[in-house]
Design an enzyme around this catalytic site. Sequence first.
Site, PDB file in Angstrom:
ATOM      1  N   GLY A   1       6.047   4.186   4.225  1.00 37.03           N
ATOM      2  CA  GLY A   1       6.420   3.136   3.292  1.00 37.03           C
ATOM      3  C   GLY A   1       5.912   3.481   1.905  1.00 37.03           C
TER       4      GLY A   1
ATOM      5  N   CYS B   1       2.098 -10.743   4.079  1.00 36.75           N
ATOM      6  CA  CYS B   1       2.039 -10.300   5.472  1.00 36.75           C
ATOM      7  C   CYS B   1       1.374 -11.334   6.365  1.00 36.75           C
ATOM      8  CB  CYS B   1       1.309  -8.968   5.583  1.00 36.75           C
ATOM      9  SG  CYS B   1      -0.392  -9.018   5.001  1.00 36.75           S
TER      10      CYS B   1
ATOM     11  N   SER C   1       4.112  -1.921  -2.315  1.00 37.47           N
ATOM     12  CA  SER C   1       2.819  -2.208  -2.934  1.00 37.47           C
ATOM     13  C   SER C   1       1.664  -1.994  -1.953  1.00 37.47           C
ATOM     14  CB  SER C   1       2.801  -3.647  -3.455  1.00 37.47           C
ATOM     15  OG  SER C   1       3.081  -4.564  -2.405  1.00 37.47           O
TER      16      SER C   1
ATOM     17  N   GLU D   1     -10.209 -10.609  -1.242  1.00 35.80           N
ATOM     18  CA  GLU D   1      -9.287  -9.511  -1.572  1.00 35.80           C
ATOM     19  C   GLU D   1      -8.447  -9.905  -2.781  1.00 35.80           C
ATOM     20  OE1 GLU D   1      -5.822  -9.234  -1.063  1.00 35.80           O
ATOM     21  OE2 GLU D   1      -5.396 -11.193  -0.217  1.00 35.80           O
TER      22      GLU D   1
END
Length: 567
Positions: free
Chosen positions: A192, A50, A195, A114
């Site tokens: 959605g 993203c 993942s 992350e």
Amino acid sequence: MSLLVVGLSHRSAPVSVLERASLSSDAQFKLLQDTVAAEPAAEAAVLATCNRIELYADVDKFHAGVAELSTLLAQHSGVGLEELTPYLYVHYEDRAVHHLFSVACGLDSMVVGEGQILGQLKDSLAAAQELHTAGRLMNDLFQQGLRVGKRAHSETGIDRAGQSLVTFGLEQFAAGGDVRDWARGKKALVIGAGSMSSLAAATLARAGVAEVVVANRTLDRAERLAQILTEDETTDVAARAVPMESVPAELTRADVAVSCTGATGLVLTAEGIAEAVERRTGAPVALDDQETPSAPALPATSLGTEDGCPLDLSAVQQQPGFSVMGEAAVAGMDAATLEQHAAWVDNAGVDRRTAARRGPEADAELISALAATAATVGRIPERRVPEPVATLVRPEPVLCLLDLAMPRDVDAAAHRLAGVRLVDIESLSEASADAPMATDVDLVRRIVAEEVAAFGAAQRAAHITPTVVALRTMAADVVANEIARLEGRLPALDDKHRAEITQTVKRVVDKLLHAPTVRVKQLAAEPGGAGYADALRTLFDLDPEAVAAVSRAEDSTEKNAENRGPA
């Protein structure tokens, strides 16, 4: 051949460019195929998330490789090359390895530390393997990157330096408070079932929301995710699946909605969001324009020190309600000074939008009032700084929206809807830029540096291995030929003596070659050691085709092992 990466990310490009340059799965596959079909590249892999799009390739020419990879990125992203180029970054050889390992550890993520990037790296490698665009270099690079990322998370506290985008987004809603306290009892809508959406649903469930509704275009996937949430014994959340057509109705019930789909257009428009909030609250939702709030009456201003104002500061007499821009300030001024004061007021930040809304009649009334004041009051030598316009406090949001899609799923105009709080990739980027970084980041950087050096040494050593194998093969052929010649000269030689002579000659050759081949591998593993393979081929007059045949045989063995999969 050398490793090259060309890409753009949240660090190099604005969100608007990243949105337009995002690649669908089909576009990624086509990009991989076109890259390996291009002349400078032998193998390739794409890392598209993203907030980053990166194309990795094994190239034989740097400048030609950069030009080709940049052009391919522009073609498949739909953003023109001239527009895309200022936002592209390029890393080559060891710097490219360092970049990927840093990405794998979360050091280059929007939220430091992350761990979701590891799954994305794994998916990128799997896609390249599926299309047969990943050779030895891409396999070694990405597999080692996965190991480095896992090592960073297991050996350091990098997880404490940041959170996933989902967690960080929820923390923005909690406004510094505990996320669990904020989430307790809320109803969540997750749009959605990929993942990122699955991660969002699981995070919301662990945070303590009362209900999670999953909406997806493929209802089966939404139902599977809802079932997983329901069967999770660590949470006590009610979960159910709905088709995408039910999103408007579910939005009226939701306290928080998270959207991350692959849609190319908006999933939630500002009008749809406003309608959902209106149906829930029963009150109309207006745009909350913070740029032009209705300011309350301001108190008397304090003395100021701005340069350029024509008012005299030497004999100031404070009066309630006096303003340096008001009528009393200009009383008694001559025409020239009044003109100077007007120019100063213009530069001091008077709200021109308010002035523009006044009509000619209002201007005439103001001028008449100023003239009357100047005639009766006299000049007042006082100067004060205007108070800044008070910031309008937004009401507590009725609906919190977290948009994790790229391109965006939620209309950016939702930022201005009263009663709505929108956190998207852009606002997350701004918020996380000032997030404190743990000291563990330094430990991770050391791990990355160590692993880059080790990877480089291993690749350089692997580069010389086919040459060493070809040398030993040539030596074995020489031994075999000489033994055959000996048998021709001594036909009466019995098997026992023949075997002893053969073994002796082999030991002599092995001992002569052992020290040079071990040493050349050590030297080749050091920086700048790539030339030792060429030197070895030249000194022993090795056939280049023999060396290439060894490389092809090793590649074929590795591919067969990949096809068989893990035991």
